[in-house]
Design an enzyme around this catalytic site. Structure first.
Site, PDB file in Angstrom:
ATOM      1  NE  ARG A 108      -2.842   0.464   3.403  1.00  0.00           N
ATOM      2  CZ  ARG A 108      -2.225   1.009   4.460  1.00  0.00           C
ATOM      3  NH1 ARG A 108      -1.778   2.240   4.393  1.00  0.00           N
ATOM      4  NH2 ARG A 108      -2.071   0.315   5.567  1.00  0.00           N
ATOM      5  CE1 TYR A 141     -17.685   7.965 -16.611  1.00  0.00           C
ATOM      6  CE2 TYR A 141     -16.429   8.273 -14.587  1.00  0.00           C
ATOM      7  CZ  TYR A 141     -17.275   7.513 -15.380  1.00  0.00           C
ATOM      8  OH  TYR A 141     -17.714   6.295 -14.937  1.00  0.00           O
ATOM      9  CG  ASP A 153      -9.840  13.078 -16.978  1.00  0.00           C
ATOM     10  OD1 ASP A 153      -9.141  12.362 -17.722  1.00  0.00           O
ATOM     11  OD2 ASP A 153     -10.824  12.636 -16.349  1.00  0.00           O
ATOM     12  CE  LYS A 157     -12.792   4.370 -19.468  1.00  0.00           C
ATOM     13  NZ  LYS A 157     -12.645   4.750 -18.103  1.00  0.00           N
TER      14      LYS A 157
HETATM   15  N1  LCS Z   1     -12.129  10.334 -16.477  1.00  0.00           N
HETATM   16  C1  LCS Z   1     -12.677  10.085 -17.677  1.00  0.00           C
HETATM   17  C2  LCS Z   1     -12.524  11.074 -18.780  1.00  0.00           C
HETATM   18  C3  LCS Z   1     -13.394   8.899 -17.893  1.00  0.00           C
HETATM   19  O1  LCS Z   1     -13.926   8.669 -19.092  1.00  0.00           O
HETATM   20  C4  LCS Z   1     -13.546   7.977 -16.809  1.00  0.00           C
HETATM   21  C5  LCS Z   1     -14.331   6.716 -16.966  1.00  0.00           C
HETATM   22  C6  LCS Z   1     -12.964   8.288 -15.574  1.00  0.00           C
HETATM   23  C7  LCS Z   1     -12.254   9.477 -15.434  1.00  0.00           C
HETATM   24  C8  LCS Z   1     -13.058   7.359 -14.387  1.00  0.00           C
HETATM   25  O2  LCS Z   1     -12.202   6.280 -14.588  1.00  0.00           O
HETATM   26  P1  LCS Z   1     -12.406   4.793 -13.960  1.00  0.00           P
HETATM   27  O3  LCS Z   1     -12.540   4.967 -12.488  1.00  0.00           O
HETATM   28  O4  LCS Z   1     -13.639   4.220 -14.584  1.00  0.00           O
HETATM   29  O5  LCS Z   1     -11.135   4.105 -14.340  1.00  0.00           O
HETATM   30  N2  LCS Z   1     -15.124   6.668 -18.118  1.00  0.00           N
HETATM   31  C9  LCS Z   1     -16.034   5.747 -18.418  1.00  0.00           C
HETATM   32  C10 LCS Z   1     -16.888   5.804 -19.539  1.00  0.00           C
HETATM   33  O6  LCS Z   1     -16.921   6.712 -20.396  1.00  0.00           O
HETATM   34  N3  LCS Z   1     -17.674   4.746 -19.560  1.00  0.00           N
HETATM   35  O7  LCS Z   1     -17.432   3.910 -18.500  1.00  0.00           O
HETATM   36  C11 LCS Z   1     -16.367   4.507 -17.681  1.00  0.00           C
END
Ligand code: LCS
Length: 391
Positions: free
Chosen positions: A56, A109, A181, A206
């Protein structure tokens, strides 16, 4: 970065392992690390000796990933987190405390939207929302107690572009930090630090992964910020697992070639959709018809893999398209090798009221495609047969 990014994604931060010469780093799938004696344990915990103690607090795989992504983004430090949302929370909580305010761009998001609307204010941190396309509005929104301005560009799912350099100038004049972001672009297409950003974070779930097999986040910044953000990460425990870090390091090696294919496929799909009689508007920063095309061209190397479009037939047509595609996979998330399609009004944003959807710029007929790396003619063939079935 000492080499070009195409070389850095392959070699950056990685050296053959000393014991065996293994080129690929071993997976340090361990929760704890043994000390040689009590003095060493004491020296590690007091910070007098560098070395690992407990996963951790740090692990060779998660540290290597953070260092590599930070290097690609041009920062001196980074933190690997369990998800993109953990990276967003880590950024906000490290930059603001009770009594401070943060400014968050209107289009972010959905997860980030709910975090800043529902949870962050409970901690005594005021959240101010602004359409940062209007830099004058941004300037007015930043108050003397604002410590952080958070933007996402291109934004999810409308692909709205924010002028990073313009924002940085205003934010710095006011003594706050600018966080970007960079999930939609990856460091291959956009490096916000070169445009003045102080913090860059990713949902590494992603494009950094690229293979849809992990949830992950990475947060990058300079030493002082990363030091306080690391303490928070250790306290909250949103640590990434060593195996996930290993998978991400593997995915990162092909980032440049994947992004090139995502971008060229997306451009071809966007141009094809733009000519289709059942499609009203296509939102893709690479199209000359996209209102912020010039700004995208200025701050991005290419335009990414996400294409959104508005069906002429509205909600019913958007929903029907989901039922008729075969090769396109009906799923949320983005940045995978596989092409994913979703209809926000009937899926991710279905729980929102009409007003809230309007505020988030989600129209009933909006469809989002995360264009993958398949042969583009197969993707167009699938869209064509599906669109033919919609009346
Ligand atoms: N920032 C952006 C621009 C994102 O598209 C997402 C998730 C996150 C932060 C959060 O990331 P995660 O915790 O899911 O790794 N975007 C998603 C989407 O467009 N569809 O499902 C998840």
């Amino acid at each position: 970065m000492s080499f070009r990014i195409e070389t850095e994604v392959v070699h950056g931060g990685q050296h053959p392992e000393k014991l065996t010469g293994a080129l690929t780093p071993p997976i340090y799938q361990t929760s704890t690390f043994a000390f040689e004696n009590v003095e060493q344990g004491a020296a590690r915990f007091s910070g007098n000796e560098a070395g690992y103690m407990y996963t951790r607090l740090g692990n060779p795989n998660t540290d290597l990933l953070a260092k590599k992504v930070a290097g690609l983004e041009g920062f001196s430090g980074g933190i690997s987190t369990a998800s993109g949302m953990a990276a967003v929370a880590n950024t906000i909580l490290a930059a603001a405390k009770a009594g401070d305010s943060i400014v968050v761009e209107d289009t972010v998001y959905g997860g980030t939207h709910y975090l800043v609307e529902q949870d962050i204010p409970k901690l005594g941190i005021e959240v101010i929302r602004v359409d940062a396309v209007d830099l004058n509005a941004l300037e007015k929104a930043v108050k003397p107690n604002t410590t952080l301005v958070l933007i996402e560009t291109p934004a999810n799912p409308t692909l709205k572009i924010i002028d990073i350099e313009g924002c940085a100038e205003i934010v710095h004049k006011k003594g706050a930090l600018l966080a970007v972001d960079n999930t939609f672009s990856s460091p291959y297409l956009q490096r916000p630090r070169e445009l003045g950003a102080d913090i860059v974070f990713h949902s590494a779930t992603k494009y950094i992964s690229g293979h849809g097999d992990v949830l992950a986040g990475v947060l990058c910044g300079e030493k002082d910020f990363i030091r306080s953000a690391s303490t928070l990460a250790a306290h909250y425990g949103w640590t990434m697992s060593p195996f996930n870090a290993w998978l991400l390091l593997r995915g990162l090696k092909t980032l440049a070639v994947r992004m090139e294919r995502h971008c060229s496929n997306a451009m071809t799909v966007a141009r094809w959709l733009e000519r289709h009689p059942k499609v009203k508007t296509v939102f893709y920063p690479g199209l000359e018809s996209f209102p912020q095309h010039d700004l995208a061209k200025k701050q991005m190397k290419d335009f990414g893999g996400i294409v959104s479009f508005e069906m002429k037939g509205g909600f019913d047509a958007g929903k029907a398209l989901m039922d008729h595609v075969n090769l396109h996979i009906l799923a949320v998330s983005l940045g995978d090798c596989d092409t994913l399609i979703q209809h926000p009004a009937s899926m991710t944003h279905a729980g929102m009221g009409t007003e809230e959807m309007k505020e988030a710029h989600i129209t009933p007929g909006l469809v989002r495609i995360s264009v993958g790396i398949e042969h583009v003619e197969d993707l167009i063939g699938d869209l064509n047969q599906a669109l033919e079935k919609i009346h």
